[in-house]
Every structure is written in C-alpha cells, then in structure tokens.
Design a protein around this motif. Structure first.
Motif, short mmCIF file in Angstrom:
data_model
loop_
_atom_site.label_atom_id
_atom_site.label_comp_id
_atom_site.label_asym_id
_atom_site.label_seq_id
_atom_site.Cartn_x
_atom_site.Cartn_y
_atom_site.Cartn_z
N GLU A 96 0.84 -1.29 0.12
CA GLU A 96 0.11 -0.01 -0.03
C GLU A 96 0.84 1.19 0.05
OE1 GLU A 96 -3.53 0.23 -0.04
OE2 GLU A 96 -3.12 -2.07 -0.43
N GLY A 97 0.46 2.36 -0.71
CA GLY A 97 1.30 3.54 -0.67
C GLY A 97 0.59 4.34 0.62
N HIS A 98 1.37 5.25 0.99
CA HIS A 98 1.09 6.19 2.09
C HIS A 98 1.23 7.54 1.45
CE1 HIS A 98 4.98 5.05 3.44
NE2 HIS A 98 5.17 6.34 3.69
N GLU A 99 0.62 8.42 2.12
CA GLU A 99 0.79 9.87 1.97
C GLU A 99 2.04 10.41 2.69
OE1 GLU A 99 -2.07 13.84 1.36
OE2 GLU A 99 -2.89 12.17 2.40
N VAL A 100 2.72 11.42 2.24
CA VAL A 100 3.79 12.10 2.62
C VAL A 100 3.53 13.48 2.47
CG1 VAL A 100 5.63 10.29 2.74
CG2 VAL A 100 5.38 11.73 0.96
N THR A 101 3.81 14.15 3.71
CA THR A 101 3.61 15.84 3.54
C THR A 101 4.74 16.59 4.03
OG1 THR A 101 0.97 15.44 3.78
CG2 THR A 101 1.79 17.55 4.08
N TRP A 102 5.06 17.59 3.21
CA TRP A 102 6.28 18.41 3.63
C TRP A 102 5.81 19.89 3.44
CZ3 TRP A 102 5.93 15.60 -0.49
CH2 TRP A 102 6.20 16.05 -1.75
N LYS A 103 6.58 20.78 4.14
CA LYS A 103 6.42 22.11 3.43
C LYS A 103 7.84 22.59 2.69
CE LYS A 103 4.28 24.60 7.67
NZ LYS A 103 4.44 25.58 8.55
N ASP A 104 7.29 23.45 1.61
CA ASP A 104 8.63 23.66 0.84
C ASP A 104 9.14 24.84 1.41
OD1 ASP A 104 6.72 25.86 0.05
OD2 ASP A 104 6.38 24.95 -1.98
N LYS A 105 10.09 25.48 0.74
CA LYS A 105 10.83 26.63 1.20
C LYS A 105 9.96 28.06 1.27
CE LYS A 105 12.85 27.91 -3.38
NZ LYS A 105 14.25 28.14 -3.92
N TYR B 197 2.47 10.50 -2.61
CA TYR B 197 2.22 9.10 -2.13
C TYR B 197 3.62 8.30 -2.57
CZ TYR B 197 -2.66 10.77 -1.68
OH TYR B 197 -3.57 11.58 -1.44
N VAL B 198 4.11 7.80 -1.39
CA VAL B 198 5.02 6.73 -1.68
C VAL B 198 4.70 5.19 -1.38
CG1 VAL B 198 6.67 8.37 -1.43
CG2 VAL B 198 5.92 7.49 0.77
N ALA B 199 5.18 4.25 -1.81
CA ALA B 199 5.18 2.92 -1.53
C ALA B 199 6.56 1.99 -1.49
CB ALA B 199 4.17 1.92 -2.45
N HIS B 200 6.71 0.90 -1.25
CA HIS B 200 8.02 0.28 -1.05
C HIS B 200 8.41 -0.11 -2.62
CE1 HIS B 200 10.99 -2.40 0.56
NE2 HIS B 200 10.80 -3.39 -0.39
N PRO B 201 9.52 0.44 -2.96
CA PRO B 201 10.13 0.23 -4.26
C PRO B 201 10.47 -1.14 -4.46
CG PRO B 201 11.69 1.58 -3.04
CD PRO B 201 10.39 1.53 -2.24
N HIS B 202 9.84 -1.84 -5.48
CA HIS B 202 10.25 -3.28 -5.73
C HIS B 202 10.14 -3.59 -7.26
CE1 HIS B 202 9.75 -7.79 -5.60
NE2 HIS B 202 10.61 -7.63 -4.67
N TYR B 203 11.18 -3.72 -7.84
CA TYR B 203 11.09 -3.91 -9.34
C TYR B 203 12.10 -4.87 -9.93
CZ TYR B 203 14.50 -0.37 -9.88
OH TYR B 203 15.72 0.52 -9.80
N GLU B 204 12.13 -5.42 -10.94
CA GLU B 204 12.90 -5.78 -11.87
C GLU B 204 12.94 -5.75 -13.25
OE1 GLU B 204 12.12 -10.53 -12.73
OE2 GLU B 204 12.25 -10.02 -10.41
N PHE B 205 14.07 -5.26 -14.09
CA PHE B 205 14.11 -5.36 -15.38
C PHE B 205 15.13 -5.63 -16.17
CE2 PHE B 205 16.41 -1.18 -14.22
CZ PHE B 205 17.26 -1.27 -15.38
#
Length: 116
Positions: free
Chosen positions: A24-33, A41-49
């Motif tokens: 599952e992805g989850h939301e991340v929030t931050w303040k810019d400058k 939204y981020v999730a656990h990166p898992h790939y192959e190519f």
C-alpha cells in the motif's frame, strides 16, 4: 532466444519489466521553502527489469538488468566498445553506499566503491 525476443534479420533484442512498487502507498506531506504544504504518495520500491540488443550487422551489443527491493539495488550492464572490448559493470547499492566492479574482455578490470 530470450523471452519477449524480436528477430530482425541478424539482430535480436529483448526486454522485461516487473514493478515498480509493492504494498500500500501512504501519503507524505512536507512544507516547501515558501511555507506551502505539499504532498505525494510513496510505497515500497520493488522492481526488476532487463533489456538487450545484439545486432550482427552493425556490431551493436549492449544490455542491462537490475532489481531493487527497498533501498537495495543490484544490477549489471554490458556494452561492446568500438575497439571490440566488451565491458561489463556489476554493481550494488544500499545502506552502505555504492560498489561496482568493471570487467573487460581485454583483462583490464577495476573495482570502485563509495561508502557513506
């Protein structure tokens, strides 16, 4: 011939991809400058190519394969240089930094490492 291969005379190529994330992805929030709230939204990166080309007519020969699970990445790429040397670079990266070993068909091999 590898899976998903395409033949065109004396050349062939292949490609494979699976990913890019699991779970599952989850939301991340931050303040810019400027003080604005941004989110993504981020999730656990898992790939192959993997992919590759071998063209006997032009002499083009190259390919790459890589897999990632979280912060750990392992891969290699191969390229035929104009002088005929085939260079293969095998690498891995993770929490301890980046490490690569360069293999050359002419025997001039090298190791590289950059650790945090």
């Amino acid at each position: 011939m590898p899976r998903n291969a395409k033949s065109a005379g004396h050349a062939h190529s292949f490609q494979h991809f699976h990913g890019p994330v699991i779970g599952e992805g989850h939301e991340v929030t931050w303040k810019d400058k400027h003080g604005h709230h941004d989110h993504d939204y981020v999730a656990h990166p898992h790939y192959e190519f993997s992919y590759g080309v071998e063209d006997h007519h032009t002499g083009d020969y190259h390919g790459q394969k890589e897999h990632r699970n979280g912060k750990e990445v392992v891969g290699e790429y191969t390229v035929k240089e104009p002088g005929g040397n085939i260079r293969t670079v095998k690498y891995h990266a993770g929490k301890n930094g980046f490490y690569a070993h360069v293999y050359n068909s002419d025997g001039n091999d090298h190791e590289y490492g950059k650790y945090r």
